[in-house]
Design an enzyme around this catalytic site. Structure first.
Site, PDB file in Angstrom:
ATOM      1  N   SER A  66       0.824  -1.209   0.000  1.00 54.38           N
ATOM      2  CA  SER A  66       0.000   0.000   0.000  1.00 54.38           C
ATOM      3  C   SER A  66       0.856   1.255   0.000  1.00 54.38           C
ATOM      4  O   SER A  66       2.009   1.258   0.462  1.00 54.38           O
ATOM      5  CB  SER A  66      -0.910   0.007   1.233  1.00 54.38           C
ATOM      6  N   THR A  67       0.278   2.339  -0.477  1.00 55.61           N
ATOM      7  CA  THR A  67       0.964   3.625  -0.471  1.00 55.61           C
ATOM      8  C   THR A  67       1.250   4.083   0.953  1.00 55.61           C
ATOM      9  O   THR A  67       2.323   4.631   1.238  1.00 55.61           O
ATOM     10  CB  THR A  67       0.121   4.676  -1.214  1.00 55.61           C
ATOM     11  N   ALA A  68       0.312   3.851   1.861  1.00 56.97           N
ATOM     12  CA  ALA A  68       0.515   4.267   3.248  1.00 56.97           C
ATOM     13  C   ALA A  68       1.731   3.578   3.858  1.00 56.97           C
ATOM     14  O   ALA A  68       2.563   4.216   4.518  1.00 56.97           O
ATOM     15  CB  ALA A  68      -0.735   3.966   4.071  1.00 56.97           C
ATOM     16  N   GLU A  77       6.669  -0.350  -5.293  1.00 49.57           N
ATOM     17  CA  GLU A  77       5.498  -0.567  -6.160  1.00 49.57           C
ATOM     18  C   GLU A  77       4.289  -0.502  -5.256  1.00 49.57           C
ATOM     19  O   GLU A  77       4.001  -1.429  -4.498  1.00 49.57           O
ATOM     20  CB  GLU A  77       5.615  -1.920  -6.869  1.00 49.57           C
TER      21      GLU A  77
END
Length: 478
Positions: free
Chosen positions: A226-228, A247
């Site tokens: 995840s981006t977080a 990624e």
């Protein structure tokens, strides 16, 4: 017990915690316990990194030819154990054996590993004249920390460790807490042919992952997730200045241009969105369709969704499985219910399938929904596709590019030239034409915006796990 189940049990016995210890891992479809994951600590991780650091100089000194031969042997070992590994993967992750799922994933593992082993990365001659000869060479970074996800746990782990080992790095790999058994089993198979401590798996919790990202002896971090979590890894790595390949989350858009034949693209649209039951970073998460063909596209994809077999992954007939975990199931349920409350049209699905198991959600097509709805703006990561109507092509591209995500995208058209021109307008690391999500081991892959940075695959992927050195000396006259 079948021969495959017996072979899988033998693999699990090699890597799981002793009876009464470890953390029980459930079958994603039945929720029965399939094994016990070791619960290792930060101290265990520190020891693993020390061993990997000690082993790295000798591994790099073997040279490319010998390392490549060992990686080819590791790929052969994966192929020799592919069926029991796929059996473990299917139970732990939930994806069926057949279709673009567990057996497909094992095939990708050996294919990518062989490509990593045989791809040539030559020094780059920068200047070669009478006065100066300068070359840019690529050397091992050192110890790579590989942090993998739960959706394609084996394939993405290979994406991380294959190029790293090829370039002379050693690797400490941490699998997701949701899918550790399949990854540890694959690493055990590979370690039957690799030198000791070149590749080490550590199964632990988030504290272990945070320590891996911040450890002073980690030279490179490869993370998919995840981006977080990616943002936290960036923060954790600030102290050791580890190089990063990230990624991260995607919310991939597809745009169907006017004049496209709905029947010709429906099957590929479906699998672009629903591969691995929608649990794929670069799956299509939102689809924009021109008003002139909107109803036909919606109906064609919904018909496929309603008729595609879903169920326990060990059933050879099924090609869609459950959500892997309860947290993801709850996200999908929440987003669909919100869309329903907003007046969106549930064309097919739109509800759990409790008769199949606790975490099954029916393949769902949602129509008559707009940007701004959470189902469109958030990454659902499940078997749901919102289809958004548009009338102006420029507006469709503005809406598709409007989110802070840019992993993949696709354009769909019966006109190849129009499709290629349209592809350049998408703000994403990869744009597919009349398909979505297909990858090749020689074609670089990576995101833009909040979908991460750094490239994987092919020559670019080898460079990303290396450090550069310029060797400069006298030219031909010298």
């Amino acid at each position: 017990m079948s021969d495959t189940a017996a072979a899988a049990a033998a693999l699990l016995d090699r890597i799981q915690a002793p009876e009464g210890q470890g953390r029980e891992i459930p079958d994603a479809a039945t929720r029965e316990t399939i094994g016990r994951a070791p619960v290792q600590t930060v101290t265990d991780l520190d020891d693993a990194i020390a061993r990997a650091k000690a082993a790295q100089p000798a591994w790099e000194a073997l040279g490319h030819e010998e390392r490549s031969a060992l990686l080819l042997a590791a790929a052969d070992a994966i192929d020799a154990h592919a069926e029991p590994l796929a059996w473990i993967l299917s139970r732990e992750q939930g994806k069926p054996l057949n279709g673009p799922n567990a057996r497909f994933e094992l095939g990708a593992c050996s294919a990518w590993l062989r490509t990593n082993a045989t791809t040539v990365l030559e020094p780059e001659v920068l200047v070669d004249d009478a006065d100066l000869h300068a070359e840019l060479v690529y050397k091992a970074a050192g110890v790579v920390g590989a942090i993998g996800p739960w959706n394609w746990p084996l394939m993405i782990t290979i994406w991380q460790i294959g190029p790293s080992l090829r370039m002379g790095n050693t690797v400490v790999a941490k699998p997701s807490e949701y899918t550790p058994l399949s990854v540890l089993a694959m690493l055990a198979v590979m370690n039957d042919v690799l030198p000791a401590d070149v590749l080490i798996g550590v199964s632990g919790d988030r504290e272990v992952g945070a320590r891996l990202a911040s450890h002073p002896d980690i030279d490179k971090i490869m993370f998919t997730g995840s981006t977080a979590t990616g943002r936290r890894i960036i923060e954790s790595s600030a102290g050791n200045l580890a190089r990063l390949t990230l990624e991260l989350g995607g919310n991939d858009a597809g745009i169907v241009l006017p004049g496209t034949d709905p029947a010709a693209i429906a099957q590929d649209l479906f699998w672009g969105a629903f591969i691995n039951t929608g649990q794929t970073c670069a799956a299509m998460k939102r689809l924009y369709v021109h008003d002139s063909i909107y109803d036909q596209v919606v109906d064609a994809v919904a018909e496929i969704a309603a008729s595609t077999p879903m169920g326990n992954g060990l059933d050879e007939e099924n090609v869609l499985g459950p959500l892997q975990n309860k947290a993801q199931f709850d996200i999908v349920s929440r987003l669909v219910e919100d869309a329903r409350r907003r007046g969106a049209r549930i064309v097919t699905g739109g509800e759990p399938a409790p008769e199949l198991g606790e975490l099954f959600y029916r393949p769902t097509i949602v129509a008559d929904i707009e940007d701004g709805a959470p189902l469109v703006d958030e990454e659902q990561f499940g078997p749901v596709l919102p289809v958004i109507r548009y009338t102006d092509v420029d507006d469709a591209f503005a809406r598709a590019n409007g989110l802070d995500a840019g992993l993949g995208a696709s354009v769909w058209s019966s006109d190849p030239e129009a499709a290629r021109e349209a592809a350049t307008r998408m703000q994403s690391g990869t744009v597919w034409i009349n398909s979505h999500g297909g990858l090749h081991p020689m074609v670089p892959f990576g995101g833009v915006k909040s979908s991460g940075y750094g490239l994987e695959f092919g020559v670019a992927g080898l460079k990303s796990v290396s450090v550069t050195q310029v060797v400069s000396g006298p030219g031909r006259r010298g």
